[in-house]
Design a protein around this motif. Structure first.
Motif, short mmCIF file in Angstrom:
data_model
loop_
_atom_site.label_atom_id
_atom_site.label_comp_id
_atom_site.label_asym_id
_atom_site.label_seq_id
_atom_site.Cartn_x
_atom_site.Cartn_y
_atom_site.Cartn_z
N TYR A 1 -8.34 -2.79 -2.88
CA TYR A 1 -9.59 -2.07 -2.61
C TYR A 1 -9.54 -0.66 -3.21
CZ TYR A 1 -13.36 0.23 -0.08
OH TYR A 1 -14.49 0.95 0.24
N TYR A 2 -8.40 0.02 -3.05
CA TYR A 2 -8.30 1.39 -3.57
C TYR A 2 -7.83 1.44 -5.02
CZ TYR A 2 -9.18 3.11 1.09
OH TYR A 2 -9.79 3.39 2.29
N TRP B 1 -2.82 3.51 2.78
CA TRP B 1 -2.85 2.96 4.14
C TRP B 1 -3.55 3.90 5.10
CZ3 TRP B 1 -2.99 -1.42 6.22
CH2 TRP B 1 -2.81 -1.58 7.59
N TRP C 1 -7.25 3.44 4.41
CA TRP C 1 -7.71 2.12 4.84
C TRP C 1 -7.80 2.05 6.37
CZ3 TRP C 1 -10.06 -1.95 2.83
CH2 TRP C 1 -10.03 -3.16 3.51
N TYR D 1 -16.49 -3.60 0.23
CA TYR D 1 -15.62 -3.39 1.38
C TYR D 1 -15.51 -4.65 2.23
CZ TYR D 1 -14.21 -1.92 6.04
OH TYR D 1 -13.59 -1.84 7.26
N HIS E 1 -12.12 -6.48 3.23
CA HIS E 1 -11.78 -6.43 4.65
C HIS E 1 -11.74 -7.82 5.27
CE1 HIS E 1 -12.50 -5.94 9.01
NE2 HIS E 1 -11.72 -4.89 8.86
N ALA F 1 -5.91 -4.51 0.92
CA ALA F 1 -6.18 -3.09 1.12
C ALA F 1 -5.76 -2.30 -0.12
CB ALA F 1 -5.44 -2.57 2.35
N TYR G 1 -8.46 -9.35 4.22
CA TYR G 1 -7.38 -8.66 4.94
C TYR G 1 -7.32 -9.13 6.39
CZ TYR G 1 -5.61 -4.81 7.84
OH TYR G 1 -4.96 -4.07 8.80
N LYS H 1 -10.78 3.92 7.48
CA LYS H 1 -12.01 3.22 7.11
C LYS H 1 -12.28 2.05 8.04
CE LYS H 1 -14.46 1.84 2.94
NZ LYS H 1 -15.30 3.05 2.94
N CYS H 2 -11.23 1.39 8.46
CA CYS H 2 -11.40 0.22 9.33
C CYS H 2 -11.75 0.61 10.76
CB CYS H 2 -10.12 -0.62 9.33
SG CYS H 2 -9.80 -1.47 7.77
N TYR I 1 -1.90 -6.92 3.30
CA TYR I 1 -1.95 -5.54 2.84
C TYR I 1 -2.29 -5.44 1.35
CZ TYR I 1 0.31 -4.47 7.28
OH TYR I 1 0.60 -4.35 8.61
N CYS J 1 0.85 -1.20 0.00
CA CYS J 1 0.00 0.00 0.00
C CYS J 1 0.88 1.25 0.00
CB CYS J 1 -0.89 0.04 1.24
SG CYS J 1 -2.24 -1.14 1.23
#
Length: 535
Positions: free
Chosen positions: A428-429, A271, A274, A362, A366, A425, A369, A277-278, A422, A266
């Motif tokens: 995801y982006y 990061w 993420w 998501y 997640h 994550a 991850y 968001k988490c 990672y 990431c």
């Protein structure tokens, strides 16, 4: 060439081919290097360019600062406070000071940093106690021994200077306290600051000295405090690119650029997003949006727990689940008295569908991850178990006593598991709408996502195999079985490393490297893991 077959039907080889095309038997030499150097000679040259990392403790901080100060003092024939002002301005980068000196000249170098060197004889007229001068701040007439002149030639009474310094020090601006004169850019002499504030409050003088000392870290892009909590007291210094991941002697592994935990592949921005968001409640809000509807009276979210579309809130209000409109209590299985809502509301439904899509996406990333993070925590306990098995083998086997290849395989598993977690994550982006929506067409994004996921799945499969093999009860194996087990560990470790490196190269070159509107960089891949700092 001898070969071995794993339970999955894959072949692992007992001998390795060297650079000349000859085969090297694995019985000789250092067992711990077999498979890691013989199969990866290209890695050795790469390590030569990696940044060396030095530990700076609180005790050695002053010596490190003095070393850079004396280099500049000797080069430019400056006093210590002038050299410090220069280095603070240029981020304690001696090479940058030299580069500016060569490109321009000494006058421009000094002017940009606020350094002014005044001849000592120019200060003499202000030191006479018989002469009287007017302070241009308070407009009091004071004798020469009650005022202080700075390197720029400006002078004010000691009381005004002291108040100025006290305000700056207490405000955390003490590293570069400038002259009080209008439009004067000169930085005040730190020794004179120290003398004046110590008369008012010795603690302020100590605070000032502490700020000057810590400026070596606070203003230095190549030196940063370890972000461990509680703080271990160490700072780490790198030589080259600050975009790297480092390990402090306290065991903390972190990104040198953003001071977060080591997070490659990431980027720092990915990061940061993420992590937020988490930890925030955004996904809880999404769940509420998808699975509940607000009561038309009290506006609290209500979850439907039955098949009937007539629902009631705790406040007593009845409403229609289909449209959210308030209704009476009388209803049948097919209708609600005095209420009809058969019309389709396009905007409302689109928002619900979109929110559900984003939430499911998501959750997908997640969950994977989190699963690998949990696996990493469980596998971290393997080391103690493996060391116990190694002790048993050392007692029972008469030949091989070197089992470092098992530890190498275990550390390879740790590093790979962390990177794998990672990578979800990152995906995801990389393939979502948050950061790079306008960078790729839908077709291009889908194609790149498929290629990425193909490599990610291969990498993931080998990580799981390595984890499974390391959990075997190898302490009960015979010597021949240990040889086979050894080759499986080494071959799978090397394969996992190659797949991980390929994934990094794809990310750096084909994904992040192809971006046109933004720049995202990641810490380079290191086969041997995060680099450890040395004293």
């Amino acid at each position: 060439m001898g070969d071995y077959m794993s339970s999955d039907g894959e072949y692992y080889y007992n001998d390795y081919e060297d650079d000349n095309g000859d085969y090297c038997d694995d019985d000789g030499g250092d067992d711990s290097l077999v498979g890691f150097q013989a199969l990866e000679p290209e890695l050795l040259s790469a390590y030569a360019n990696l940044p060396s990392i030095k530990v700076i403790t609180k005790e050695s901080l002053l010596a490190a600062q003095k070393e850079d100060l004396h280099r500049v003092m000797d080069l430019l024939s400056l006093k210590e406070h002038h050299a410090r002002t220069l280095l603070i301005h240029y981020g304690w980068d001696v090479d940058k000071v030299l580069a500016v000196l060569v490109e321009y000249d000494k006058d421009k170098l000094f002017a940009a940093a606020g350094v002014q060197v005044l001849d000592d004889h120019a200060l003499f007229p202000y030191q006479s106690s018989s002469s009287t001068f007017t302070c241009n701040i308070c407009y009091d007439d004071v004798s020469g021994n009650m005022l202080t002149v700075m390197d720029c030639g400006h002078y004010f009474c000691n009381d005004c200077w002291t108040e100025h310094f006290v305000v700056k020090i207490n405000g955390g601006q003490s590293r570069r306290i400038r002259c009080m004169a209008h439009k004067c850019n000169a930085v005040c002499d730190e020794e004179k600051i120290r003398q004046l504030v110590s008369r008012r409050d010795p603690n302020l003088s100590e605070k000032f000295d502490r700020f000057l000392l810590e400026s070596y870290i606070e203003d230095n892009r190549r030196v940063k405090w370890c972000p461990s909590v509680p703080h271990c007291g160490n700072a780490l210094q790198i030589e080259d690119d600050e975009l790297c991941e480092v390990e402090c002697p306290c065991g903390m592994q972190f990104c040198f650029s953003c001071l977060s935990e080591a997070h490659s592949p990431c980027s720092c921005l990915m990061w940061e997003l993420w992590s937020k968001k988490c930890h925030d409640e955004s996904e809880t809000v999404n769940w509420i949006t998808i699975n509940t509807k607000p009561c038309p009276k009290c506006r609290k979210p209500v979850e439907k727990n039955g098949g009937c579309n007539h629902v009631s809130c705790f406040c007593g209000q009845s409403f229609c689940w289909l449209c959210g409109g308030a209704t009476g209590k009388e209803h049948t299985n097919t209708s609600i008295a005095g209420h009809s809502c058969g019309r389709y509301k396009d905007d409302h439904e689109k928002k619900r569908v979109l929110a559900k899509h984003y939430l499911e996406r998501y959750i997908h990333y997640h969950n994977r991850y989190k699963a690998h993070i949990d696996s990493f925590k469980l596998e971290s306990k393997l080391k103690e178990s493996i060391m116990g098995k190694i002790n048993i083998l050392e007692e029972n086997l008469s030949t091989s006593k070197d089992f470092s290849w098992i530890i190498n395989g275990l550390y390879r598993l740790f590093r790979s598991r962390r990177i794998l977690s990672y990578s979800y994550a990152f995906a995801y982006y990389m393939f979502g709408d948050d950061l790079f929506k306008d960078e790729m067409s839908k077709t291009e994004r889908k194609m790149k996502q498929n290629l990425f996921e193909d490599q990610q799945q291969q990498f993931e499969a080998n990580v799981e195999k390595l984890s499974s093999i390391l959990e075997e009860k190898f302490d009960t194996y015979s010597e021949n079985d240990i040889l086979s087990f050894r080759m499986r560990i080494i071959a799978l470790s090397v394969t996992t490393d190659n797949l991980c490196r390929n994934l990094y190269e794809y990310i750096e070159t084909d994904l992040l490297g192809s971006l046109q509107r933004t720049v995202q960089r990641i810490a380079p891949y290191r086969s041997k893991g995060v680099e450890k700092a040395s004293s």
